[in-house]
Design a protein around this motif. Structure first.
Motif, PDB file in Angstrom:
ATOM      1  N   SER A  15       0.797  -1.292  -0.164  1.00  0.00           N
ATOM      2  CA  SER A  15      -0.024   0.138  -0.006  1.00  0.00           C
ATOM      3  C   SER A  15       0.865   1.237   0.109  1.00  0.00           C
ATOM      4  N   THR A  16       0.477   2.267  -0.422  1.00  0.00           N
ATOM      5  CA  THR A  16       1.232   3.881  -0.559  1.00  0.00           C
ATOM      6  C   THR A  16       1.276   4.129   0.979  1.00  0.00           C
ATOM      7  N   PRO A  17       2.529   4.798   1.009  1.00  0.00           N
ATOM      8  CA  PRO A  17       2.900   5.244   2.446  1.00  0.00           C
ATOM      9  C   PRO A  17       1.831   6.246   3.135  1.00  0.00           C
ATOM     10  N   ARG A  18       2.043   6.219   4.345  1.00  0.00           N
ATOM     11  CA  ARG A  18       1.084   6.718   5.132  1.00  0.00           C
ATOM     12  C   ARG A  18       1.875   8.021   5.389  1.00  0.00           C
ATOM     13  N   TYR A  19       1.172   9.249   4.935  1.00  0.00           N
ATOM     14  CA  TYR A  19       1.880  10.464   5.040  1.00  0.00           C
ATOM     15  C   TYR A  19       1.533  11.312   6.413  1.00  0.00           C
ATOM     16  N   SER A  20       2.367  12.250   6.603  1.00  0.00           N
ATOM     17  CA  SER A  20       1.959  13.206   7.470  1.00  0.00           C
ATOM     18  C   SER A  20       0.950  14.379   7.134  1.00  0.00           C
ATOM     19  N   PRO A  21      -0.180  14.700   7.534  1.00  0.00           N
ATOM     20  CA  PRO A  21      -1.022  15.300   6.949  1.00  0.00           C
ATOM     21  C   PRO A  21      -0.671  16.812   6.977  1.00  0.00           C
ATOM     22  N   ILE A  22      -0.689  17.431   6.259  1.00  0.00           N
ATOM     23  CA  ILE A  22      -0.273  18.948   6.190  1.00  0.00           C
ATOM     24  C   ILE A  22      -1.193  19.881   5.650  1.00  0.00           C
ATOM     25  N   VAL A  23      -1.349  21.254   6.410  1.00  0.00           N
ATOM     26  CA  VAL A  23      -2.363  21.960   5.849  1.00  0.00           C
ATOM     27  C   VAL A  23      -1.592  23.286   5.300  1.00  0.00           C
ATOM     28  N   LEU A  24      -1.977  23.529   3.933  1.00  0.00           N
ATOM     29  CA  LEU A  24      -1.249  24.660   3.522  1.00  0.00           C
ATOM     30  C   LEU A  24      -2.072  25.758   3.569  1.00  0.00           C
ATOM     31  N   ALA A  25      -1.287  27.333   3.405  1.00  0.00           N
ATOM     32  CA  ALA A  25      -2.033  28.284   3.221  1.00  0.00           C
ATOM     33  C   ALA A  25      -2.211  28.441   1.912  1.00  0.00           C
ATOM     34  N   ALA A  26      -2.875  29.590   1.399  1.00  0.00           N
ATOM     35  CA  ALA A  26      -3.234  30.026   0.223  1.00  0.00           C
ATOM     36  C   ALA A  26      -2.203  30.195  -0.937  1.00  0.00           C
ATOM     37  N   ASP A  27      -1.068  30.550  -0.496  1.00  0.00           N
ATOM     38  CA  ASP A  27       0.333  30.441  -1.322  1.00  0.00           C
ATOM     39  C   ASP A  27       0.920  29.267  -1.240  1.00  0.00           C
ATOM     40  N   GLY A  28       0.621  28.031  -0.808  1.00  0.00           N
ATOM     41  CA  GLY A  28       1.028  26.803  -0.796  1.00  0.00           C
ATOM     42  C   GLY A  28       2.238  26.650   0.266  1.00  0.00           C
ATOM     43  N   ARG A  52       6.501  12.279   7.871  1.00  0.00           N
ATOM     44  CA  ARG A  52       6.798  11.940   6.233  1.00  0.00           C
ATOM     45  C   ARG A  52       5.787  12.806   5.433  1.00  0.00           C
ATOM     46  N   MET A  53       6.176  13.857   5.073  1.00  0.00           N
ATOM     47  CA  MET A  53       5.357  14.943   4.290  1.00  0.00           C
ATOM     48  C   MET A  53       5.348  14.661   2.912  1.00  0.00           C
ATOM     49  N   LYS A  54       4.439  14.582   2.033  1.00  0.00           N
ATOM     50  CA  LYS A  54       4.182  14.343   0.840  1.00  0.00           C
ATOM     51  C   LYS A  54       4.926  15.307  -0.074  1.00  0.00           C
ATOM     52  N   THR A  55       5.889  15.064  -0.908  1.00  0.00           N
ATOM     53  CA  THR A  55       6.464  15.844  -1.829  1.00  0.00           C
ATOM     54  C   THR A  55       5.764  15.657  -3.360  1.00  0.00           C
TER      55      THR A  55
END
Length: 777
Positions: free
Chosen positions: A31-44, A58-61
């Motif tokens: 199964s695909t890796p379990r990533y760290s959820p990240i919340v982005l601002a409007a500018d990314g 483990r933040m998704k690149t």
């Protein structure tokens, strides 16, 4: 013969293909890796990051974050022929086998990037058998994924020591930048660490890492991988790095979005980093100064009026303050809204033609079928204009207007504006709704005020950008709902923008830093909640201040506690915004009205002023604030048309006030003029030609229940509201005459037990009855 060979060859290929498909089904990819959820601002940029379920960073690149420099550095270092092989590099295997067999050169395993991905997805002990499995998995990965996706998987899984995995995690935690913002020196630094993550530890072995980085940069220079000047600049760049904490801006919104979008590794919010950081700092520092007053929390919401995007979201003053329940989300907490709903009520009344800004409303003690509201300062003014009633946040006029608009009509509009707690209990709500007798959240109130800022058009606040459909459990009302007309919204905005008002905080009267906004404050019963919500053309900002445990404070008022933070936020977030303001819509017009009542001038209205109105909607009732009567020359008696003498009389104007206003003025000792008693010699039935005012009993309350102590000498108050022409009234109890009294006299008596009928008649033949229940204990 050749045909049979081709057939057998085709069957062989088919059997091999079916076998491979069967093996692919029997041994599916991990199964695909379990990533760290990240919340982005409007500018990314990353606002907030969470550990993944295995407690790793483990933040998704994303593919767009893998720069050409990063690709070249990783591929040339790890697998130069990555783009050409099918997961396994046969030449590298033969070379590695030779080196390992004859023990010449460095011992290697000939692992390609794809094979490393296979090993990172399924970590196993390094044995010959497991190496063979890696090769098979690598081929399988090449079938299922593109080269770009395989490289992305690799960059998301490579170790960087401790619980940090993936290029993005390392870039943020060490360099505080996303991968696509790194310099060449930083990029190469992250490319060399995965081979020795336990030795090359950033922040601890920086000197060793610097030497290894520069060695690889020279090697890349010899390969002509990057321009010479870029290489020299990278070599001269110092390596001063240490591990930083993960970003933790907007913790309340981040948790909310991660809960609403489970399994999403990247959630793009509408927040803007700078406003969010400023709002958090201002709120934290402001509440710190309030703690000595027994106030421990505040919440803030900043809304863009044009897009309805939430640009700042502060759920509490300090998320980590467990003693003050800092993890509670004050933006979504249901609290009593106090007086914050009054502007919306008056806007609806404008649209129904009930009020205009200069219309005068009674502001006297009033009994609304058993509900007796009081103004915040416990005083009454007699009569006030609508604009004064709103700017001074008077309760009694607001309840009177709600009685005319209708509670169902009012709550239906609130439901259309997304007020969920109102929707749940709407059938049980009464006139106290306008004084905070319902529940509301800061998010709902801020969205409602944004509608006033946008000409009455409501759209739900937006929290995410292009995140797909909202979860069913978080349904919002339809967009572009018209709650009020643009004309009504403008009139309310014009009133709320006035600065001469009692809820202007101390010290701001002559301040140059008072922003150009329309705002309204609110304070709930018991001083448990303080509100201040304001808006200009660009932003709507809502502020709540209080304690999450519901504890009140004598200092907790919207004007004194919430408004200073609101003004600070506007000065910090929108100080340089264009000084634009709302303009009257074409549907508004001006007209002259009587200064005494705000109605269309009648026959006796010498003092007039200009008022806004909605042609075809606003009431065109003419003013009758003065009543002409025929009185004797000495003013002792009044004549009706049937008994007026031929001579010896004169015409005189008398105030034609509502009975409750007249009674209030007389009770306060204010000048008042009553019509003289009617001519006693007149034998005709007198009804003042239909101009008389209705009689009303103001005490006791109709259909109320009273409990008296049988051992105490408690008495009940009898009082009424009568027109100016009434001089005397007559009281009856259970149809038995009690006594006569002046119209404004307060009469006391001891009622009998059981059902009691109380009647009052005036000297003009009018009569009113009420019933109540009396019990003795």
């Amino acid at each position: 013969m050749n045909r049979w060979r081709l057939l057998r060859l085709g069957m062989g290929v088919l059997m091999v293909t079916l076998l491979l498909l069967a093996l692919d089904r029997l041994f599916p990819l991990p199964s695909t890796p379990r990533y760290s959820p990240i919340v982005l601002a409007a500018d990314g940029s990353v606002l907030h990051a969470f550990l993944n379920p295995t407690q790793k960073w483990r933040m998704k690149t994303e593919l767009t974050e893998i720069t050409p420099a990063l690709q070249q550095a990783i591929i040339n270092k790890e697998d130069r022929y990555f783009r050409y092989h099918f997961g396994v590099n046969p030449v590298a295997i033969v070379q590695a086998a030779g080196r390992n067999l004859f023990r010449t050169g460095r011992t290697t395993g000939a692992s390609t990037i794809t094979m490393q991905v296979a090993r990172l997805l399924e970590p196993k002990e390094r044995t010959f058998g497991n190496k063979l499995k890696e090769m098979l998995r690598a081929v399988q990965l090449e079938v299922h994924y593109s080269k770009a996706e395989i490289l992305q998987l690799y960059l998301n899984l490579v170790p960087y020591g401790g619980n940090i995995e993936g290029v993005k995690s390392a870039a943020l935690l060490y360099f505080q930048q996303p991968p696509d913002y790194l310099s060449l020196a930083q990029t190469v630094t992250l490319a060399i660490i995965p081979n020795q993550p336990r030795v090359l530890v950033l922040g601890k072995n920086n000197a060793l890492i610097l030497a290894e980085r520069n060695r690889w940069l020279r090697q890349f220079q010899s390969q002509r991988l990057f321009p010479d000047q870029d290489i020299e600049d990278a070599i001269n760049e110092p390596l001063e790095v240490q591990r930083h904490a993960a970003p933790t801006l907007a913790p309340h919104l981040a948790r909310r979005l991660v809960t609403q979008y489970p399994g999403q590794p990247i959630i793009r919010s509408t927040l803007r980093r700078s406003p969010q950081a400023k709002a958090e700092d201002l709120t934290r520092n402001y509440v710190r100064r309030l703690r000595e007053l027994g106030i421990s929390q505040a919440a803030v919401l900043v809304l863009n009026n044009r897009t309805r995007a939430v640009e700042a979201y502060v759920g509490s003053a300090d998320f980590g303050d467990a003693a003050s329940a800092g993890q509670v989300d004050g933006v979504r907490a249901v609290r009593s809204p106090g007086s914050t709903l009054k502007p919306f009520l008056y806007a609806l009344a404008v649209d129904k033609g009930i009020v205009t800004p200069k219309l005068k409303l009674p502001d006297v003690p009033t009994n609304f079928s058993g509900f007796r509201p009081e103004n915040f300062d416990k005083s009454c003014a007699g009569e006030v204009t609508v604009e004064r009633a709103l700017t001074y946040s008077l309760n009694i006029p607001a309840v009177r207007v709600l009685a005319e608009v209708g509670v169902p009509a009012f709550t239906d509009k609130l439901r259309a504006a997304g007020f969920r707690s109102v929707a749940k209990v709407a059938p049980r709500l009464g006139l106290s709704t306008i004084l905070g007798g319902c529940g509301a959240t800061l998010e709902e109130l801020t969205g409602l005020y944004a509608a006033l800022a946008d000409g009455g058009r409501y759209a739900p606040p937006s929290l995410v950008l292009n995140q797909g459909p909202k979860p069913t459990k978080d349904k919002s009302p339809a967009t572009n709902t018209s709650l009020t007309s643009p004309a009504a919204a403008f009139l309310i905005t014009d009133i709320l923008a006035q600065r001469t008002r009692p809820d202007l905080p101390m010290g701001y009267q002559n301040s140059r830093h008072l922003p150009k906004i329309a705002w309204k404050t609110g304070t709930s019963y018991g001083r448990r909640d303080a509100w201040s919500i304001g808006y200009n053309q660009d932003y709507t900002i809502g502020v709540w201040v209080g304690n999450f445990n519901g504890q009140g404070s004598p200092a907790l008022t919207g004007a004194d506690v919430a408004s200073p933070l609101l003004f600070d936020l506007f000065n910090a977030l929108a100080y340089n915004s264009p000084n634009r303001w709302a303009v009257p819509p074409a549907t508004l017009d001006f007209r002259l009205v009587c200064a005494e009542t705000g109605l269309v001038p009648g026959e006796h209205c010498p003092n007039q002023l200009i008022d806004y109105y909605l042609p075809g909607t606003s009431s065109a009732r003419r003013c009758e604030h003065q009543k002409e009567a025929l009185v004797s020359a000495d003013g002792a008696v009044a004549y009706c048309r049937a008994c007026v003498p031929a001579t010896g009389f004169r015409r005189q104007l008398f105030p034609n006030l509502l009975p409750e206003v007249l009674a209030f003025r007389e009770a306060q000792g204010l000048p008042s003029s009553r019509l003289p008693p009617h001519n006693p010699t007149c034998r005709l039935v007198r009804a003042d030609d239909g101009a008389g005012t209705a009689l009303a009993i103001t005490s006791p309350l109709d259909h109320a229940e009273y409990v008296l102590d049988r051992h105490d000498k408690q008495q009940m108050l009898l009082s009424c509201a009568a027109g100016s022409e009434v001089r005397q009234v007559y009281w009856y109890v259970n149809d038995r005459f009690l006594r006569a009294a002046a119209a404004t006299e307060r009469v006391f008596f001891r009622p009998p037990s059981g059902t009691v009928k109380i009647s009052c008649a005036d000297d003009h033949g009018r009569n009113v009855d009420i019933q109540l229940q009396v019990a003795e204990l």
